[in-house]
Design a protein around this motif. Structure first.
Motif, short mmCIF file in Angstrom:
data_model
loop_
_atom_site.label_atom_id
_atom_site.label_comp_id
_atom_site.label_asym_id
_atom_site.label_seq_id
_atom_site.Cartn_x
_atom_site.Cartn_y
_atom_site.Cartn_z
N VAL A 9 0.92 -1.07 -0.05
CA VAL A 9 0.03 0.04 0.15
C VAL A 9 1.02 1.22 -0.11
CG1 VAL A 9 -1.81 1.34 1.19
CG2 VAL A 9 -1.81 -1.25 1.31
N ASP A 10 0.70 1.95 -0.89
CA ASP A 10 1.57 3.18 -1.20
C ASP A 10 0.69 4.46 -1.09
OD1 ASP A 10 3.78 4.81 -1.49
OD2 ASP A 10 3.60 4.52 -3.59
N VAL A 11 0.56 5.30 0.08
CA VAL A 11 -0.13 6.47 0.29
C VAL A 11 0.52 7.67 0.31
CG1 VAL A 11 -2.06 7.58 1.76
CG2 VAL A 11 -2.01 5.05 1.30
N PRO A 12 0.41 8.72 -0.36
CA PRO A 12 1.25 10.05 -0.22
C PRO A 12 1.25 10.62 1.17
CG PRO A 12 -0.57 10.31 -1.72
CD PRO A 12 -0.39 8.85 -1.41
N ILE A 13 2.33 10.79 1.79
CA ILE A 13 2.37 11.70 2.91
C ILE A 13 2.34 13.09 2.47
CG2 ILE A 13 3.71 12.18 5.19
CD1 ILE A 13 2.59 9.29 4.96
N ARG A 14 1.50 13.91 3.16
CA ARG A 14 1.22 15.38 2.70
C ARG A 14 1.68 15.86 3.99
NH1 ARG A 14 -1.16 15.56 -2.08
NH2 ARG A 14 -2.18 13.82 -2.82
N PRO A 33 -9.16 20.00 0.76
CA PRO A 33 -10.52 20.15 0.17
C PRO A 33 -11.34 19.23 1.14
CG PRO A 33 -9.00 19.36 -1.70
CD PRO A 33 -8.27 19.32 -0.38
N GLU A 34 -11.11 18.42 1.88
CA GLU A 34 -11.71 17.65 2.66
C GLU A 34 -11.21 17.58 4.07
OE1 GLU A 34 -13.74 13.82 1.79
OE2 GLU A 34 -13.51 14.56 -0.57
N PRO A 35 -11.28 18.76 4.90
CA PRO A 35 -10.49 18.83 5.99
C PRO A 35 -10.51 17.73 7.19
CG PRO A 35 -11.89 20.73 5.99
CD PRO A 35 -11.97 19.83 4.50
N MET A 36 -11.80 17.12 7.07
CA MET A 36 -11.95 16.18 8.17
C MET A 36 -11.49 14.89 7.96
SD MET A 36 -13.33 17.86 10.76
CE MET A 36 -13.87 16.86 11.77
N ASP A 37 -11.12 14.68 6.56
CA ASP A 37 -10.60 13.18 5.95
C ASP A 37 -9.46 13.00 6.09
OD1 ASP A 37 -11.53 10.99 4.60
OD2 ASP A 37 -10.74 11.71 2.64
N CYS A 38 -8.76 13.42 6.98
CA CYS A 38 -7.31 13.12 7.26
C CYS A 38 -7.09 12.51 8.55
CB CYS A 38 -6.35 14.71 7.19
SG CYS A 38 -6.99 15.32 5.72
N ALA A 39 -5.85 11.92 8.47
CA ALA A 39 -5.09 11.23 9.79
C ALA A 39 -3.80 11.48 9.71
CB ALA A 39 -5.49 9.80 9.70
N TYR A 40 -3.04 11.36 10.96
CA TYR A 40 -1.68 12.00 11.14
C TYR A 40 -0.81 10.66 10.56
CZ TYR A 40 -2.92 15.46 14.67
OH TYR A 40 -3.29 16.48 15.30
N ALA A 41 0.31 11.26 9.87
CA ALA A 41 1.05 10.25 9.12
C ALA A 41 1.69 9.20 10.04
CB ALA A 41 2.44 11.05 8.38
N TRP A 42 1.90 9.51 11.34
CA TRP A 42 2.62 8.53 12.26
C TRP A 42 1.51 7.54 12.41
CZ3 TRP A 42 2.69 14.11 13.70
CH2 TRP A 42 1.76 14.50 14.34
N ARG A 67 1.92 5.05 9.59
CA ARG A 67 2.89 4.47 9.53
C ARG A 67 2.87 3.51 10.73
NH1 ARG A 67 5.62 9.44 9.37
NH2 ARG A 67 5.76 9.86 7.40
N ASP A 68 2.49 3.46 12.15
CA ASP A 68 2.12 2.73 13.19
C ASP A 68 1.28 1.49 12.74
OD1 ASP A 68 4.02 4.13 14.76
OD2 ASP A 68 2.38 4.91 16.20
N PHE A 69 0.17 1.91 11.85
CA PHE A 69 -0.80 1.20 11.46
C PHE A 69 -0.19 -0.07 10.52
CE2 PHE A 69 -3.72 -0.08 8.01
CZ PHE A 69 -4.71 -1.01 8.64
N LEU A 70 0.66 0.37 9.46
CA LEU A 70 1.16 -0.27 8.52
C LEU A 70 2.21 -1.46 9.15
CD1 LEU A 70 1.87 1.92 5.62
CD2 LEU A 70 -0.03 0.28 5.85
N THR A 112 2.84 19.71 10.19
CA THR A 112 2.18 18.63 10.39
C THR A 112 1.99 17.39 9.13
OG1 THR A 112 0.55 19.52 11.65
CG2 THR A 112 -0.45 17.43 11.03
N PRO A 113 2.54 16.35 9.21
CA PRO A 113 2.53 15.28 8.26
C PRO A 113 1.18 14.44 8.46
CG PRO A 113 4.16 14.46 9.88
CD PRO A 113 3.64 15.99 10.23
#
Length: 148
Positions: free
Chosen positions: A87-92, A129-138, A141-144, A97-98
């Motif tokens: 799974v490859d998801v871009p870190i923004r 564009p969807e400010p509530m549709d985000c999670a912290y990158a850490w 990474r912990d999940f993965l 705040t990543p």
């Protein structure tokens, strides 16, 4: 009927174990070449069904029957599907705040990740564009890495 159960044993301990998936393999025609109905169940995917026909009973191990039954339910033939890609998801980054966007996480990882961080703090990314549709990158990474 055979029932194969996949359980998670946190830290290798049976206490606290939970069922992740099941496979039910039922013989619907006996004989030296038997037919089987297969039902795989896993959240969030639901049920996947298939049929394994003309299987030569007692010609191999029980694990051969199980592997072929699972393959037939997943692909419609006695072959494993191609190995999934990582799974490859871009870190923004917003300010310092990543973060990741839920909508960019493919299923089933998205549903599992959302469930695992259900009670965690999440960032509000104003410029997204969807400010509530985000999670912290850490958290992602912990999940993965298996930490969540």
């Amino acid at each position: 009927m055979l029932k194969v159960t996949v359980e998670l044993w946190p830290g290798g301990r049976e206490s606290g174990s939970r069922v992740l998936a099941t496979a039910k393999i039922g013989r619907i025609k006996s004989g030296s070449l038997a037919d089987y109905k297969v039902e795989l169940s896993e959240d969030p995917h639901g049920k996947i069904c298939g049929s394994l026909n003309d299987y030569p009973r007692y010609a191999s191990t029980l694990w051969d029957l199980v592997a072929r039954a699972v393959a037939v339910a997943l692909t419609g033939k006695e072959e494993l599907p191609p190995r999934p890609q990582q799974v490859d998801v871009p870190i923004r980054i917003s300010g310092n705040t990543p973060y990741v966007r839920f909508r960019e996480i493919p299923e089933p990882a998205r549903s599992l990740f959302k469930k695992r961080i259900e009670f965690s703090t999440r960032p509000l990314i104003d410029e997204d564009p969807e400010p509530m549709d985000c999670a912290y990158a850490w958290d992602w990474r912990d999940f993965l890495d298996g930490g969540r």
